[in-house]
Write an enzyme that holds these catalytic residues in place. Structure first.
Site, PDB file in Angstrom:
ATOM      1  N   LYS A 142      -2.209  -7.213   8.662  1.00 11.00           N
ATOM      2  CA  LYS A 142      -3.615  -6.779   8.610  1.00 11.00           C
ATOM      3  C   LYS A 142      -4.652  -7.891   8.737  1.00 11.00           C
ATOM      4  O   LYS A 142      -5.763  -7.647   9.198  1.00 11.00           O
ATOM      5  CB  LYS A 142      -3.832  -6.003   7.317  1.00 11.00           C
ATOM      6  CG  LYS A 142      -3.222  -6.681   6.092  1.00 11.00           C
ATOM      7  CD  LYS A 142      -2.691  -5.645   5.101  1.00 11.00           C
ATOM      8  CE  LYS A 142      -1.676  -6.274   4.166  1.00 11.00           C
ATOM      9  NZ  LYS A 142      -0.620  -5.388   3.769  1.00 11.00           N
TER      10      LYS A 142
ATOM     11  N   ASP B 280       7.422 -14.569   7.584  1.00 11.60           N
ATOM     12  CA  ASP B 280       6.604 -13.364   7.477  1.00 11.60           C
ATOM     13  C   ASP B 280       5.278 -13.794   6.855  1.00 11.60           C
ATOM     14  O   ASP B 280       5.173 -13.990   5.643  1.00 11.60           O
ATOM     15  CB  ASP B 280       7.310 -12.312   6.619  1.00 11.60           C
ATOM     16  CG  ASP B 280       6.479 -11.042   6.487  1.00 11.60           C
ATOM     17  OD1 ASP B 280       5.282 -11.073   6.854  1.00 11.60           O
ATOM     18  OD2 ASP B 280       7.017 -10.026   6.004  1.00 11.60           O
TER      19      ASP B 280
ATOM     20  N   TYR C 231       9.172  -8.733   0.317  1.00 11.65           N
ATOM     21  CA  TYR C 231       8.878  -7.450   0.966  1.00 11.65           C
ATOM     22  C   TYR C 231       8.428  -7.718   2.393  1.00 11.65           C
ATOM     23  O   TYR C 231       7.552  -8.560   2.612  1.00 11.65           O
ATOM     24  CB  TYR C 231       7.772  -6.724   0.194  1.00 11.65           C
ATOM     25  CG  TYR C 231       7.376  -5.386   0.775  1.00 11.65           C
ATOM     26  CD1 TYR C 231       8.210  -4.284   0.670  1.00 11.65           C
ATOM     27  CD2 TYR C 231       6.143  -5.214   1.400  1.00 11.65           C
ATOM     28  CE1 TYR C 231       7.836  -3.046   1.187  1.00 11.65           C
ATOM     29  CE2 TYR C 231       5.757  -3.982   1.917  1.00 11.65           C
ATOM     30  CZ  TYR C 231       6.614  -2.911   1.800  1.00 11.65           C
ATOM     31  OH  TYR C 231       6.238  -1.683   2.313  1.00 11.65           O
TER      32      TYR C 231
HETATM   33  N1  HOZ Z   1       2.275  -5.436  -1.237  1.00 12.25           N
HETATM   34  C1  HOZ Z   1       1.698  -4.535  -0.299  1.00 12.25           C
HETATM   35  C2  HOZ Z   1       1.032  -5.291   0.784  1.00 12.25           C
HETATM   36  N2  HOZ Z   1       1.767  -6.387   1.234  1.00 12.25           N
HETATM   37  C3  HOZ Z   1       0.807  -3.571  -1.037  1.00 12.25           C
HETATM   38  C4  HOZ Z   1       0.089  -2.595  -0.194  1.00 12.25           C
HETATM   39  C5  HOZ Z   1       0.755  -1.258  -0.090  1.00 12.25           C
HETATM   40  O1  HOZ Z   1       1.966  -1.172  -0.228  1.00 12.25           O
HETATM   41  O2  HOZ Z   1       0.003  -0.321   0.123  1.00 12.25           O
END
Ligand code: HOZ
Length: 428
Positions: free
Chosen positions: A267, A239, A144
């Protein structure tokens, strides 16, 4: 667990927020029940509207590596806001942040700050295309990289949990230059290079796939990607939204000893504030506007409040690199404990752990690829999750997310986790 006030809040939220949330995974769709509405966090603990207390193993999805409400970070924010929130003009803090990143992260010489990991990846891809003059990107199924159109192809995280790895609303045109390979399978990448000779701008990879649970790279996989990129004149994008400053101070490049051409962050470099960045060599960054012809902009990019929080967290991590050894030890302890409890209670489990990232899969087979992650028994995950929540352990509400260990997790927290996990596995 009494969640009466959270239930009411969720009903209210559903009137005006789609599904009651601003990010799908928060809706608890994969695990059922009501998500606790969180009111505060301190160290490793969080509290909800009903005053339930939890030990938090999500940590705002990774960035709170020092824990919630970490005093020096809050102080840095408080000091900065006294002078205003944002200016949309240059400030010294963003220069300090860029200098810090370049001094810490291997192989980067210039940085562009943005406001989220999604934005960082979207921009890094545009940069890779602009710099190489090629259009195709290879990504891995189940990885992702945020929710930009080109990356919502065979995506992980919430896209997977919602059953929408290829999102509606993404046009064929936006997705047709995204090619997908299998994580930990170099042959699948080679085949794409062969079939698209001279057209691949970049490979983008989560060095540890942490949006389909946690799938570490097998020996030689990341180096193999490096070699394929070199051979074919493509860029390698790491990433590092999850792995950056988490596996090691220098992120996955340092941890695995493999060089990336472009690195994206999210973040974690805001210490909990909304931030992202992409970084690369001086030569590649020359392509970005205002130096070059690849356009990318943002009013709030590099805003002083986010910079102050992130910079303070990075400074603390830099001064305390033993934290990484501690976090790894804690994570190993938890992973071993889960394996022992599962054996005791006759539950099939494979626990993947890499640094402070952990994921138990409910299968007795090794989990090295997206296809392997799909063998986990999701009903068992759901029961495990809900028993843990009932016992005050707050985990990511999806099999396909990571569990995050921070420096704020105490021995008591870890022992509370192990006791609750033993009870949860016993019920399966
Ligand atoms: N896997 C996502 C963060 N890399 C989860 C957070 C989200 O989608 O709110």
């Amino acid at each position: 667990m009494n969640l009466v006030i959270s239930e009411k809040a969720m009903e209210r939220a559903k009137n005006f927020l789609p599904g009651g949330v601003n990010s799908p995974v928060r809706a608890f769709g994969a695990v059922g029940g009501t998500p606790p509405f969180i009111v505060k966090g301190k160290g490793s603990h969080i509290w909800d509207l009903d005053n339930n207390e939890y030990i938090d193993f999500v940590g705002s999805w990774g960035p709170l590596i020092l824990g919630h409400s970490y005093e020096p970070v809050l102080e840095a924010v408080n000091e900065t806001v006294k002078n205003g929130l944002s200016f949309g003009a240059p400030t010294l803090k963003e220069v300090e942040m860029a200098e810090k990143l370049v001094s810490i992260v291997p192989n980067i010489e210039m940085v562009r700050m943005v406001n989220s990991g999604t934005e960082a990846v979207m921009s890094a891809i545009r940069l890779a295309r602009g710099a190489t003059g090629k259009s195709k990107i290879i990504k891995f199924t189940g990885c992702y990289h945020g929710h930009s159109d080109a990356m919502l192809v065979s995506a992980g995280s919430g896209a997977l949990t919602q059953g929408e790895p290829n999102s509606a609303g993404v046009t064929k045109g936006a997705a047709e230059d995204t090619l997908t390979a299998e994580y930990n399978n170099l042959d699948s990448v080679k085949q794409l290079f062969d079939a698209n000779n001279g057209q691949i701008a970049a490979i983008i990879v989560e060095p540890v796939a942490a949006n389909m649970g946690v799938v570490p790279p097998m020996d030689g996989f990341l180096q193999g990607l490096r070699d394929l990129c070199d051979k074919n004149g493509a860029l390698l994008i790491f990433d590092e939204v999850i792995t950056g400053f988490r596996l090691a101070l220098g992120g996955a490049q340092e941890f695995f000893g493999v060089r990336a051409d472009v690195v994206t962050f999210g973040k974690i470099i805001g210490g909990g504030m909304p931030v992202g960045a992409y970084a690369t060599t001086r030569e590649i960054m020359q392509n970005i506007s205002p130096l070059g012809s690849v356009y990318q902009a943002g009013t709030l990019s590099g805003n002083p409040v986010a910079m102050a929080a992130g910079l303070k967290q990075l400074e603390i991590l830099e001064k305390n690199q033993s934290y990484y050894i501690e976090i790894n030890k804690k994570a190993q302890f938890i992973a071993n404990n889960l394996r022992e409890s599962a054996e005791k209670h006759n539950v099939n489990i494979t626990v993947n752990q890499c640094g402070g990232l952990i994921c138990p899969y409910f299968t007795n087979e090794n989990v090295n690829s997206f296809a392997d992650t799909q063998k986990s028994n999701l009903e068992q995950f759901k029961c495990y999750f809900n028993t843990m929540l009932e016992r005050g352990i707050y985990l990511a509400p999806s099999q396909f997310e990571a569990m995050f260990i921070s420096i704020s997790h105490t021995d008591e927290d870890i022992s509370a986790f192990c006791t609750a996990a033993d009870e949860a596995l016993k019920t399966l």
